[in-house]
Design a protein around this motif. Structure first.
Motif, short mmCIF file in Angstrom:
data_model
loop_
_atom_site.label_atom_id
_atom_site.label_comp_id
_atom_site.label_asym_id
_atom_site.label_seq_id
_atom_site.Cartn_x
_atom_site.Cartn_y
_atom_site.Cartn_z
N LEU A 62 -20.87 8.85 5.92
CA LEU A 62 -19.70 9.13 6.75
C LEU A 62 -19.29 7.87 7.50
N SER A 63 -18.04 7.48 7.34
CA SER A 63 -17.54 6.29 8.03
C SER A 63 -16.02 6.37 8.15
N VAL A 64 -15.51 5.53 9.05
CA VAL A 64 -14.07 5.44 9.26
C VAL A 64 -13.70 3.97 9.24
N ALA A 65 -12.67 3.62 8.48
CA ALA A 65 -12.19 2.24 8.45
C ALA A 65 -11.33 1.98 9.68
N ALA A 72 -11.51 -4.64 6.43
CA ALA A 72 -11.43 -3.82 7.65
C ALA A 72 -12.85 -3.39 8.04
N PRO A 73 -13.19 -3.50 9.31
CA PRO A 73 -14.52 -3.08 9.75
C PRO A 73 -14.68 -1.56 9.61
N LEU A 74 -15.93 -1.16 9.31
CA LEU A 74 -16.23 0.26 9.15
C LEU A 74 -17.02 0.77 10.35
N LEU A 75 -16.66 1.94 10.81
CA LEU A 75 -17.41 2.62 11.86
C LEU A 75 -18.28 3.65 11.14
N ASN A 76 -19.57 3.34 11.00
CA ASN A 76 -20.50 4.19 10.24
C ASN A 76 -21.12 5.25 11.17
N THR A 82 -27.46 10.35 11.58
CA THR A 82 -28.80 10.30 10.97
C THR A 82 -29.83 9.84 11.99
N ALA A 83 -29.49 8.84 12.80
CA ALA A 83 -30.42 8.35 13.82
C ALA A 83 -30.72 9.43 14.87
#
Length: 147
Positions: A62-65, A72-76, A82-83
């Motif tokens: 799951l991530s958002v560009a 473009a940086p990804l917000l994971n 998970t953490a």
């Protein structure tokens, strides 16, 4: 004089390092690191795929560009979820282990029976008032008491 301070500092440091609680802490950190890898594997290899069946996705992907284009940086945020799951599982397992260890410790520890404290007062046989245990005369009725 500076050599004496160096020996004193070194000796103090050695004494500090060799104390039992520092060694216990070091062992705890090492075992905790190994335990963390086990919990991470449990989460990533077993729980996440099972939860993916119900949720329809694996959290780690799951991530958002944050922008457009290939760079473009990804917000994971899936890794963050998970953490959090790893933390909760680790806390739950440690809680259960400590609860089990406390129960075992209670079962095998020899508890000393608490003896009741020796009495500090007695009743006067004549007026039935509470008086000091070592009194020879009742302060209320002034009767002579037998020892």
């Amino acid at each position: 004089m500076s050599k004496e301070k160096g020996k004193g500092f070194g000796a103090e440091f050695k004494k500090f390092i060799m104390r039992g609680n520092v060694m216990d802490m070091a062992v705890g950190v090492i075992v905790g690191g190994a335990f963390t890898s086990i919990v991470t594997s449990l989460n990533q290899d077993i729980l996440t795929p099972i939860l993916g069946i119900f949720g329809g996705t694996d959290f780690s992907y799951l991530s958002v560009a944050l922008g457009k284009g290939e760079n473009a940086p990804l917000l994971n945020y899936g890794n963050f979820i998970t953490a959090i799951i790893n933390f909760l599982i680790t806390a739950l397992v440690i809680f259960c282990l400590i609860k089990l260890l406390n129960k075992i410790n209670e079962k095998f520890s020899h508890k000393e029976e608490v003896k009741p404290a020796a009495p500090t007062t007695k009743k006067c046989p004549f007026c039935k008032s509470e008086i000091a245990i070592d009194a020879t005369r009742c302060p209320h009725c002034t009767s002579q008491l037998e020892q």
